[in-house]
Write a protein that holds these residues in place. Structure first.
Motif, mmCIF file in Angstrom:
data_model
loop_
_atom_site.group_PDB
_atom_site.id
_atom_site.type_symbol
_atom_site.label_atom_id
_atom_site.label_comp_id
_atom_site.label_asym_id
_atom_site.label_seq_id
_atom_site.Cartn_x
_atom_site.Cartn_y
_atom_site.Cartn_z
ATOM 1 N N THR A 170 -20.749 1.187 -39.528
ATOM 2 C CA THR A 170 -20.515 0.420 -40.925
ATOM 3 C C THR A 170 -21.630 -0.700 -41.311
ATOM 4 O O THR A 170 -22.422 -0.872 -40.333
ATOM 5 N N PRO A 171 -21.578 -1.233 -42.394
ATOM 6 C CA PRO A 171 -22.709 -2.022 -42.683
ATOM 7 C C PRO A 171 -22.833 -3.220 -42.080
ATOM 8 O O PRO A 171 -23.815 -3.584 -41.634
ATOM 9 N N VAL A 172 -21.706 -3.859 -41.487
ATOM 10 C CA VAL A 172 -21.759 -4.817 -40.646
ATOM 11 C C VAL A 172 -22.498 -4.588 -39.302
ATOM 12 O O VAL A 172 -23.148 -5.333 -38.698
ATOM 13 N N VAL A 173 -21.963 -3.413 -38.744
ATOM 14 C CA VAL A 173 -22.443 -2.992 -37.451
ATOM 15 C C VAL A 173 -23.923 -2.761 -37.633
ATOM 16 O O VAL A 173 -24.651 -3.098 -36.754
ATOM 17 N N ARG A 174 -24.502 -2.266 -38.607
ATOM 18 C CA ARG A 174 -25.849 -1.829 -38.878
ATOM 19 C C ARG A 174 -26.644 -3.169 -39.204
ATOM 20 O O ARG A 174 -27.918 -3.362 -38.647
ATOM 21 N N MET A 175 -26.018 -4.235 -39.630
ATOM 22 C CA MET A 175 -26.603 -5.439 -39.956
ATOM 23 C C MET A 175 -27.088 -6.112 -38.693
ATOM 24 O O MET A 175 -28.190 -6.657 -38.120
ATOM 25 N N VAL A 176 -26.011 -6.010 -37.504
ATOM 26 C CA VAL A 176 -26.023 -6.571 -36.383
ATOM 27 C C VAL A 176 -27.233 -5.698 -35.576
ATOM 28 O O VAL A 176 -28.107 -6.539 -35.142
ATOM 29 N N LYS A 177 -27.142 -4.526 -35.522
ATOM 30 C CA LYS A 177 -28.289 -3.808 -34.829
ATOM 31 C C LYS A 177 -29.699 -4.095 -35.451
ATOM 32 O O LYS A 177 -30.765 -3.962 -34.855
ATOM 33 N N ARG A 178 -29.715 -4.402 -36.839
ATOM 34 C CA ARG A 178 -31.059 -4.853 -37.255
ATOM 35 C C ARG A 178 -31.648 -5.834 -36.693
ATOM 36 O O ARG A 178 -33.010 -6.130 -36.804
ATOM 37 N N PHE A 179 -30.888 -7.010 -36.317
ATOM 38 C CA PHE A 179 -31.359 -8.097 -35.995
ATOM 39 C C PHE A 179 -31.508 -8.420 -34.297
ATOM 40 O O PHE A 179 -32.149 -9.171 -33.908
ATOM 41 N N TRP A 180 -30.688 -7.392 -33.678
ATOM 42 C CA TRP A 180 -30.608 -7.692 -32.353
ATOM 43 C C TRP A 180 -30.672 -6.280 -31.590
ATOM 44 O O TRP A 180 -29.902 -5.338 -32.358
ATOM 45 N N PRO A 181 -31.442 -6.207 -30.395
ATOM 46 C CA PRO A 181 -31.430 -4.916 -29.867
ATOM 47 C C PRO A 181 -29.990 -4.616 -29.245
ATOM 48 O O PRO A 181 -29.537 -5.794 -28.752
ATOM 49 N N VAL A 182 -29.577 -3.433 -29.016
ATOM 50 C CA VAL A 182 -28.220 -3.153 -28.463
ATOM 51 C C VAL A 182 -28.590 -2.157 -27.408
ATOM 52 O O VAL A 182 -29.138 -1.195 -27.255
ATOM 53 N N THR A 183 -27.668 -2.694 -26.295
ATOM 54 C CA THR A 183 -27.849 -1.906 -25.026
ATOM 55 C C THR A 183 -27.094 -0.472 -25.234
ATOM 56 O O THR A 183 -26.181 -0.238 -26.005
ATOM 57 N N ASP A 184 -27.483 0.566 -24.289
ATOM 58 C CA ASP A 184 -26.933 1.897 -24.355
ATOM 59 C C ASP A 184 -25.466 1.562 -24.005
ATOM 60 O O ASP A 184 -24.551 2.496 -24.236
ATOM 61 N N ASP A 185 -25.371 1.050 -22.731
ATOM 62 C CA ASP A 185 -24.341 0.927 -21.948
ATOM 63 C C ASP A 185 -23.381 -0.316 -21.967
ATOM 64 O O ASP A 185 -24.095 -1.232 -22.434
ATOM 65 N N TYR A 186 -22.219 -0.360 -21.624
ATOM 66 C CA TYR A 186 -21.569 -1.575 -21.438
ATOM 67 C C TYR A 186 -21.742 -2.450 -20.205
ATOM 68 O O TYR A 186 -22.133 -1.725 -19.217
ATOM 69 N N HIS A 187 -21.750 -3.644 -20.363
ATOM 70 C CA HIS A 187 -22.130 -4.340 -19.168
ATOM 71 C C HIS A 187 -20.980 -5.145 -18.959
ATOM 72 O O HIS A 187 -21.017 -6.352 -19.116
ATOM 73 N N GLY A 188 -19.966 -4.505 -18.351
ATOM 74 C CA GLY A 188 -18.677 -5.270 -18.273
ATOM 75 C C GLY A 188 -18.023 -5.600 -19.564
ATOM 76 O O GLY A 188 -18.086 -5.032 -20.386
ATOM 77 N N ALA A 189 -17.610 -6.977 -19.390
ATOM 78 C CA ALA A 189 -16.933 -7.383 -20.764
ATOM 79 C C ALA A 189 -17.907 -8.314 -21.605
ATOM 80 O O ALA A 189 -17.581 -9.047 -22.547
ATOM 81 N N HIS A 190 -19.134 -8.510 -21.172
ATOM 82 C CA HIS A 190 -20.174 -9.442 -21.812
ATOM 83 C C HIS A 190 -20.538 -8.850 -23.115
ATOM 84 O O HIS A 190 -20.588 -7.705 -23.248
ATOM 85 N N LEU A 191 -20.684 -9.979 -23.980
ATOM 86 C CA LEU A 191 -20.959 -9.481 -25.456
ATOM 87 C C LEU A 191 -22.632 -9.372 -25.567
ATOM 88 O O LEU A 191 -23.134 -8.893 -26.475
ATOM 89 N N THR A 192 -23.267 -10.123 -24.763
ATOM 90 C CA THR A 192 -24.917 -10.047 -24.687
ATOM 91 C C THR A 192 -25.263 -10.049 -23.231
ATOM 92 O O THR A 192 -24.598 -10.509 -22.392
ATOM 93 N N VAL A 193 -26.457 -9.580 -23.036
ATOM 94 C CA VAL A 193 -27.025 -9.530 -21.636
ATOM 95 C C VAL A 193 -28.384 -9.737 -22.036
ATOM 96 O O VAL A 193 -29.091 -9.530 -22.968
ATOM 97 N N LYS A 194 -29.297 -10.218 -20.840
ATOM 98 C CA LYS A 194 -30.462 -10.384 -20.779
ATOM 99 C C LYS A 194 -31.147 -9.426 -20.183
ATOM 100 O O LYS A 194 -31.008 -9.237 -18.855
#
Length: 342
Positions: A170-194
């Motif tokens: 979706t356009p909003v999801v694509r916008m998020v991906k444009r500004f931040w790298p996305v992990t391939d897998d889930y990291h528990g319930a964390h929204l972001t990881v370093k």
């Protein structure tokens, strides 16, 4: 219905408390199993009954303090919004599948989705009430919009547009991906990881963003529908909130039955068209045109009748199809039963 400010505050506080208790009990810290847990069918059933019971008791309270008409308006609004939520659940099901959300995290995602939905609807209710007070002719616009929505529900169902839609793009999801790298897998319930010294967003955040967008679309559809039944802001809000509060339990309860509700889209379409016609007739009646003005009692009867026929018809079709055949849901039930036993 003249509702004091303290009643509004008490109602909202009670809803927040119920949702907080729901979350605490579902993730109870005294459980032997640490961390998030999968939501079972039996657990979902008890919670669904609990939420529907609260909504019904609240409706009788509205009827007692606000009168028979206010009570009927609440129940008509609640049944309509609950019916629409079933269609929303189907989209949530497709979204969870598209993002491959692990079962043990799905109830947390849905809780966030419910909170976002209640906030969205609260905003739209305030805006809708202001528009109606300033411009009564908006009923014509709402009526036409609901009739078109009813047509669109059936059109999308027949064409299978929802099943083919890629919620991960979706356009909003694509916008998020444009500004931040996305992990391939889930990291528990964390929204972001370093990772490697750089902040990444997880698929969990993308799911929540997608649900937020979907909630916005659903609010646009549902708020005009309930304003077609009542213009009382308190009834509109509480009917919406109580219909949404048990949404995540209903998701797990109906997840194995999604493909059995063959006629649900047709039923929802009929309800939207009916309310749209009712709104237009009401606007004409208010402007002095001699047309039938459909009362709230008749509206509640029609809405309940449509949903009853829809559900019974769907179940009869599912039974005639037999287990394992298309539309029966037998294969999914078998998989769910195996998963529950394991």
């Amino acid at each position: 219905m003249n509702v004091p400010l303290w009643v509004w505050a008490a109602t909202i506080a009670a809803m927040v408390l119920i949702l907080a208790l729901d979350l605490v009990i579902v993730d109870h810290p005294w459980s032997k199993t640490k961390g998030p847990k999968e939501f079972g069918i039996k657990q979902a059933a008890w919670w669904a009954v609990f939420y529907i019971g609260i909504a019904v008791l609240f409706g009788f309270g509205v009827m007692h303090f606000g009168g028979l008409t206010s009570g009927a308006e609440y129940f008509a609004g609640f049944v309509t919004e609950k019916s629409l939520s079933i269609d929303n659940l189907f989209v949530f099901y497709l979204l969870m599948t598209a993002f491959a959300v692990p079962k043990k995290y799905q109830h947390e995602v849905l809780l966030v989705g419910v909170v976002i939905a209640i906030v969205m609807r609260g905003i739209f209710i305030v805006l809708g009430a202001q528009v109606i007070n300033a411009w009564s002719e908006v009923f014509y616009l709402f009526g036409v919009f609901l009739i078109y929505t009813g047509y669109k529900i059936v059109r999308d169902h027949v064409k299978g547009d929802e099943e083919d839609k890629d919620f991960t793009q979706t356009p909003v999801v694509r916008m998020v991906k444009r500004f931040w790298p996305v992990t391939d897998d889930y990291h528990g319930a964390h929204l972001t990881v370093k990772l490697d010294g750089r902040r990444h967003v997880t698929p969990m955040l993308l799911v929540i963003v997608a649900i937020g967008v979907i909630d916005l679309v659903f609010a646009v559809d549902s708020i005009p529908a309930i304003f077609g039944l009542t213009q009382d802001a308190y009834i509109v809000f509480t009917a919406n909130a109580f219909a949404l509060m048990g949404l995540r339990q209903l998701y797990f309860l109906l997840a194995g039955l999604m493909d059995r509700l063959a006629y649900i889209s047709w039923g929802l379409s009929a309800i939207m068209v009916f309310i749209g016609v009712k709104m237009i007739l009401h606007a004409l009646h208010e402007n002095g045109v001699h047309v039938v003005d459909i009362g709230i009692g008749a509206s509640l009867t029609v809405i309940l009748g449509i949903m009853t026929v829809t559900i019974i018809g769907s179940l009869l079709k599912s039974r005639s199809a037999g287990p394992g055949r298309p539309g029966s849901g037998g294969e999914r039930d078998e998989r769910d039963a195996t998963a529950d036993r394991s």
